[in-house]
Design an enzyme around this catalytic site. Structure first.
Site, PDB file in Angstrom:
ATOM      1  N   MET A  12     -19.793  10.858 -16.194  1.00  0.00           N
ATOM      2  CA  MET A  12     -18.745  10.199 -16.980  1.00  0.00           C
ATOM      3  C   MET A  12     -18.062   9.133 -16.126  1.00  0.00           C
ATOM      4  SD  MET A  12     -18.985  11.494 -19.929  1.00  0.00           S
ATOM      5  CE  MET A  12     -17.658  10.484 -20.592  1.00  0.00           C
ATOM      6  N   MET A  40     -17.167  16.196 -30.268  1.00  0.00           N
ATOM      7  CA  MET A  40     -15.864  16.584 -29.697  1.00  0.00           C
ATOM      8  C   MET A  40     -15.207  17.608 -30.607  1.00  0.00           C
ATOM      9  SD  MET A  40     -14.422  12.880 -28.521  1.00  0.00           S
ATOM     10  CE  MET A  40     -15.519  11.554 -27.964  1.00  0.00           C
ATOM     11  N   ASP A  42     -21.728  11.773 -29.680  1.00  0.00           N
ATOM     12  CA  ASP A  42     -20.547  12.347 -29.029  1.00  0.00           C
ATOM     13  C   ASP A  42     -19.912  13.408 -29.907  1.00  0.00           C
ATOM     14  OD1 ASP A  42     -20.245  11.025 -26.455  1.00  0.00           O
ATOM     15  OD2 ASP A  42     -20.106   9.193 -27.650  1.00  0.00           O
TER      16      ASP A  42
END
Ligand code: DX5
Ligand code: ZN
Length: 214
Positions: free
Chosen positions: A135, A35, A33
Site C-alpha cells: 500500500m 471494504m 477494492d
C-alpha cells in the site's frame, strides 16, 4: 509490467462499459477494492457484485480485501469467480490458514499491509504467496497522494524475494500516476494498481501506456 485499474474509481452504474473501455485501453487485470466499514472506514461491495463483474470480463479479477475477517469471505469470493484474493496481514484472520484456504479454493493468495506496518510481518508467509500488495496510501479511499517511502519498501521486498529465491509478484496500490509509476517500476514492482488516474484520464489507452513507461 501489468496494469490493474481499480474499479473503486469506475462508474458503478455503468461498470460494464467502464470495464470494456479499460480492456480496450490495454488493462491487464482488474483490481476490486472490498471494504467492510470496519477494517477501514469506507464500505464498498462484496461477492455479489464481484460475481456480476465476473460475467462482464475475461480478464483476471484480483480482489483486495480490506476487511476484519477475510477468512469468512474466501468461499463466497471463490464462488463469485474471483481469480486472486489478497487480504491484510493486520486483519483478525489466521493468515497461514486463510492463505491455505484461498489456494484450496482455487484462487491465488496474496497479502497486503498498511504503510505503517513493518515488512517483517510478511516474512513467515512469503513462500506461500503469489502476490504481495504494497500500500502506497493508507487503505480506505481512492485519490490520495503516493507515500514517498513506498519505493524503499518495494525495493526491500524485491531484495527479500531474490535472497530467498521466491516468486511472488509485487503489486503497488495507491496514488499511482505517470510520475509515481516510474518510482514504483524502478523499485521493482510487477503490477501497478491505479484508480483515479486511469478513470479520470481523457485518453485511457495513453494513461495505461504511461504507467508502463511508454
Ligand atoms: C485504497 C484502494 C486503492 C485505490 C487506489 O484503499 O486500495 O485500490 O482505489 O486509488 P487511487 O489510484 O486513486 O489512489
Ligand atoms: Zn486496492
Amino acid at each position: 509490467m501489468a496494469v490493474a485499474p481499480s474499479l473503486l474509481s469506475a462508474d458503478f452504474g455503468a461498470a460494464a462499459q467502464d470495464m470494456a473501455s479499460m480492456e480496450a485501453a490495454g488493462a491487464d487485470l482488474f483490481h476490486l477494492d472490498v471494504m467492510d466499514g470496519h477494517f477501514v472506514p469506507n464500505l464498498t461491495f462484496g461477492p455479489f457484485i464481484a460475481k456480476a463483474l465476473r460475467r462482464r470480463t475475461d480478464l483476471l479479477l484480483d480482489a483486495h480485501l480490506m476487511v476484519t475477517r477475510p477468512d469468512a469471505l474466501v468461499e463466497p469470493f471463490a464462488r463469485a469467480g474471483v481469480d486472486a484474493l489478497t487480504f491484510h496481514v493486520e486483519s483478525d484472520a489466521d493468515a497461514a490458514a486463510t492463505l491455505a484456504a484461498v489456494r484450496a479454493a482455487g484462487m491465488r493468495p496474496g497479502l497486503s499491509l498498511r504503510p505503517g506496518t513493518d515488512l517483517d510481518a510478511l516474512d513467515p508467509y512469503l513462500p506461500d504467496l503469489d502476490l504481495v500488495l504494497v500500500m502506497s496510501v493508507e487503505p480506505g479511499f481512492g485519490g490520495q497522494a503516493f507515500l514517498e517511502e513506498a519505493p524503499r519498501r518495494i525495493a526491500e521486498l524485491a531484495r527479500r524475494r531474490r535472497e530467498r529465491g521466491l516468486g511472488f509478484a509485487i503489486s503497488v496500490d495507491g496514488g499511482i500516476n505517470a510520475a509515481t509509476s516510474a518510482l514504483a517500476r524502478e523499485a521493482g514492482a510487477d503490477i501497478l494498481v491505479a484508480g483515479s488516474y486511469l478513470f479520470g484520464a481523457a485518453d485511457r489507452a495513453a494513461a495505461v501506456a504511461s504507467l508502463r513507461g511508454r
